[in-house]
Design an enzyme around this catalytic site. Structure first.
Site, PDB file in Angstrom:
ATOM      1  N   GLU A  72      -0.182  -1.276   5.550  1.00 13.83           N
ATOM      2  CA  GLU A  72       1.040  -1.171   6.401  1.00 13.83           C
ATOM      3  C   GLU A  72       1.279   0.353   6.987  1.00 13.83           C
ATOM      4  O   GLU A  72       1.690   1.129   8.778  1.00 13.83           O
ATOM      5  CB  GLU A  72       2.523  -1.255   5.951  1.00 13.83           C
ATOM      6  CG  GLU A  72       4.019  -0.631   7.082  1.00 13.83           C
ATOM      7  CD  GLU A  72       3.983   0.714   6.714  1.00 13.83           C
ATOM      8  OE1 GLU A  72       4.944   0.717   7.935  1.00 13.83           O
ATOM      9  OE2 GLU A  72       3.421   1.730   5.944  1.00 13.83           O
ATOM     10  N   ASP A 127       0.784  -1.533  -0.107  1.00 11.94           N
ATOM     11  CA  ASP A 127      -0.100   0.125  -0.018  1.00 11.94           C
ATOM     12  C   ASP A 127       1.041   0.797  -0.362  1.00 11.94           C
ATOM     13  O   ASP A 127       2.287   0.624   0.517  1.00 11.94           O
ATOM     14  CB  ASP A 127      -0.273   0.107   0.876  1.00 11.94           C
ATOM     15  CG  ASP A 127      -0.228  -0.019   2.786  1.00 11.94           C
ATOM     16  OD1 ASP A 127       0.464  -0.904   2.432  1.00 11.94           O
ATOM     17  OD2 ASP A 127      -0.384   0.595   3.564  1.00 11.94           O
TER      18      ASP A 127
END
Length: 485
Positions: free
Chosen positions: A145, A78
């Site tokens: 994350e 991400d």
């Protein structure tokens, strides 16, 4: 023609540019995960995916390297999605548009996603190769994350087998990271109370923009401006001096980014129309002087607007402005063990007005668990005194440095041999997933390294071209120097 195809190493930039085409906001990583699955299938590589979305792609050792210990390479899929307020960009469907700017690769008015797209690109380049020597590889791609470490939290024991982990999520060439801070979020929620706007008022909008923003861990010591704190400072004084009444106040966005922009809508008695303009201009000049070194592009703007029907109830407004003013932001304590390292900090990240709620998001970090709990409690106490409901997130552990690490010695010696200088070995104040991995794999030997990235978590994010090549050469050299089983 691909914009980045002329850069070296070509194979890494090829995959990085491909990754830029695939939307991957935190918690919306379906498209990049689908790409990783199709990549593994195309290259006939074994892979598996867990319930939360984490993907592990395996590649057997090349000929002659079968006796080397297996290694897991790890990055997160991400990216932080930040853009300038005037930019029309839908991170859910629009590609990132990279461009070369001198020694750097940047995006066009948005975050670039080099954090951690460049780590992913290096993994894919290795997995696609047929001429690079390495032992058994496990490439771990974790989800979410940036907004909760969800993938690392949810990772099951036994998902990978390696006892050596290379985290490819660091942002400073020439620095090897062997520890990181733990963190926790603290969120305060106020019930907004409104009342009828007084008669004979002058209404105006004001905003703060042009700040650099940046990573709330790695950049917190740089003296950058926080738009929430700046605008609240003016509002707090103006409410006392000029009878200012608020209708709206918002600023910042993500918990792990320093607030770049903030705005408010307010009224003052008509008699204070000119005095408030003068006070605003004086305040702007003062801030420009205070922040001229760290924030040369600071902008503050005030313009008249239609009078709103209602404003914040006076007692609620005082509680809100007092608590935001009192809430600490920035470095709280420097490390007494590692010179120059931030030990404890807090970030006043976002102020959001949602229906009848005012939600204030903050994040605290520390390499000392008790100090992390202390600063989180300090922030909590400020907002509870003001009458807010306060909750802490689950938090995540730090990663305690191990100076006797075997992979540290291998990685350090490799860097010095390749580039003729000793790398700096240190812990990072930003959060990494390594602390969570260590909870489930207590014997894991880990290190984190990467190329130079600046302005992460802001539209100024950029990655240094030369250091990407160094990162790649370093990674390849480390892999052939992994110890035998």
């Amino acid at each position: 023609m691909n914009i980045l195809e002329s850069l070296e190493p070509a194979v890494v930039w090829k995959y990085f540019e491909k990754i830029c085409q695939i939307p991957r906001p935190s918690k919306k990583e379906e498209k990049i995960l689908a790409y990783l699955v199709s990549f593994a299938e195309e290259h006939r590589l074994e892979y598996k995916q867990d319930e939360i979305g984490n993907i592990l792609i395996l590649k057997p050792a090349t000929k002659g390297c079968e006796d080397l210990e297996s290694v897991v390479l790890q990055s997160h899929v991400d990216m932080v999605c930040e853009k300038h307020s005037h930019v029309k960009h839908n991170f859910d469907k629009d590609p990132i548009v990279p461009k070369i700017d001198g020694e750097w690769v940047k995006a066009t008015d948005t975050t670039l996603g080099a954090d951690d797209g460049i780590g992913m690109a290096a993994q894919l380049a290795l997995l696609a190769s047929n001429d690079i020597k390495h032992g058994d590889l496990e490439c771990l791609f974790t989800v979410d994350e940036e907004t909760g470490l969800t993938g690392a939290f949810s990772l099951k024991k036994g998902f990978f087998k390696s006892k050596i982990l290379l985290n490819l999520d660091s942002e400073d060439d020439g620095e090897l990271f062997i520890g990181c801070a733990g963190g926790v979020d603290t969120v305060a929620t106020f019930e907004i109370q409104m009342e009828e706007t007084p008669l004979n008022c002058f209404a105006f909008k004001m905003d703060v923009s042009g700040l650099k923003g940046g990573h709330s861990g790695d950049d917190i010591h740089k003296g950058l401006g926080n738009a929430n704190k700046i605008l609240n400072r003016f509002l707090w004084n103006a409410s006392r001096e000029y009878g200012l009444r608020l209708n709206k106040f918002s600023g910042g966005n993500l918990r792990n980014a320093i607030a770049r922009e903030a705005s408010a809508l307010a009224v003052v008695p008509t008699s204070q129309k000119e005095p408030i303009r003068v006070a605003f201009n004086i305040f702007y000049d003062e801030l420009c002087s205070e922040l001229e070194v760290t924030e040369p592009d600071l902008r503050m703007h005030l313009e008249s607007c239609d009078i709103p029907d209602s404003v914040f109830e006076k007692g609620f407004q005082e509680s809100l402005l007092n608590s935001v003013y009192a809430c600490p932001h920035g470095v709280i304590e420097m490390s007494r063990k590692i010179e120059g390292m931030v030990e404890t900090s807090t970030n006043l990240a976002a102020i959001k007005q949602e229906d009848d709620k005012m939600i204030i998001t903050t994040s605290q970090r520390s390499s000392v668990e008790s100090a992390k709990e202390d600063i989180a409690a300090m922030v909590r106490s400020v907002f509870e005194l003001a009458g807010a409901e306060v909750k802490h997130g689950e938090g995540y552990p730090g990663w305690a440095p191990n100076t006797d690490s075997e992979i540290l010695n291998i990685t350090r010696e490799s860097y010095e041999r390749l580039f003729g200088e000793a790398p700096v070995v240190r812990a990072i104040h930003a959060g990494l997933e390594c602390g969570l991995f260590l909870e489930k794999y207590p014997k894991l030997d880990m290190i984190s390294f990467g190329p130079t990235i600046r302005g992460a978590h802001s539209p100024d994010e950029r990655i240094n071209i030369e250091t990407v090549n160094k990162f790649w050469l370093h990674l390849l050299d480390v892999l052939v120097n992994i110890p035998e089983k």
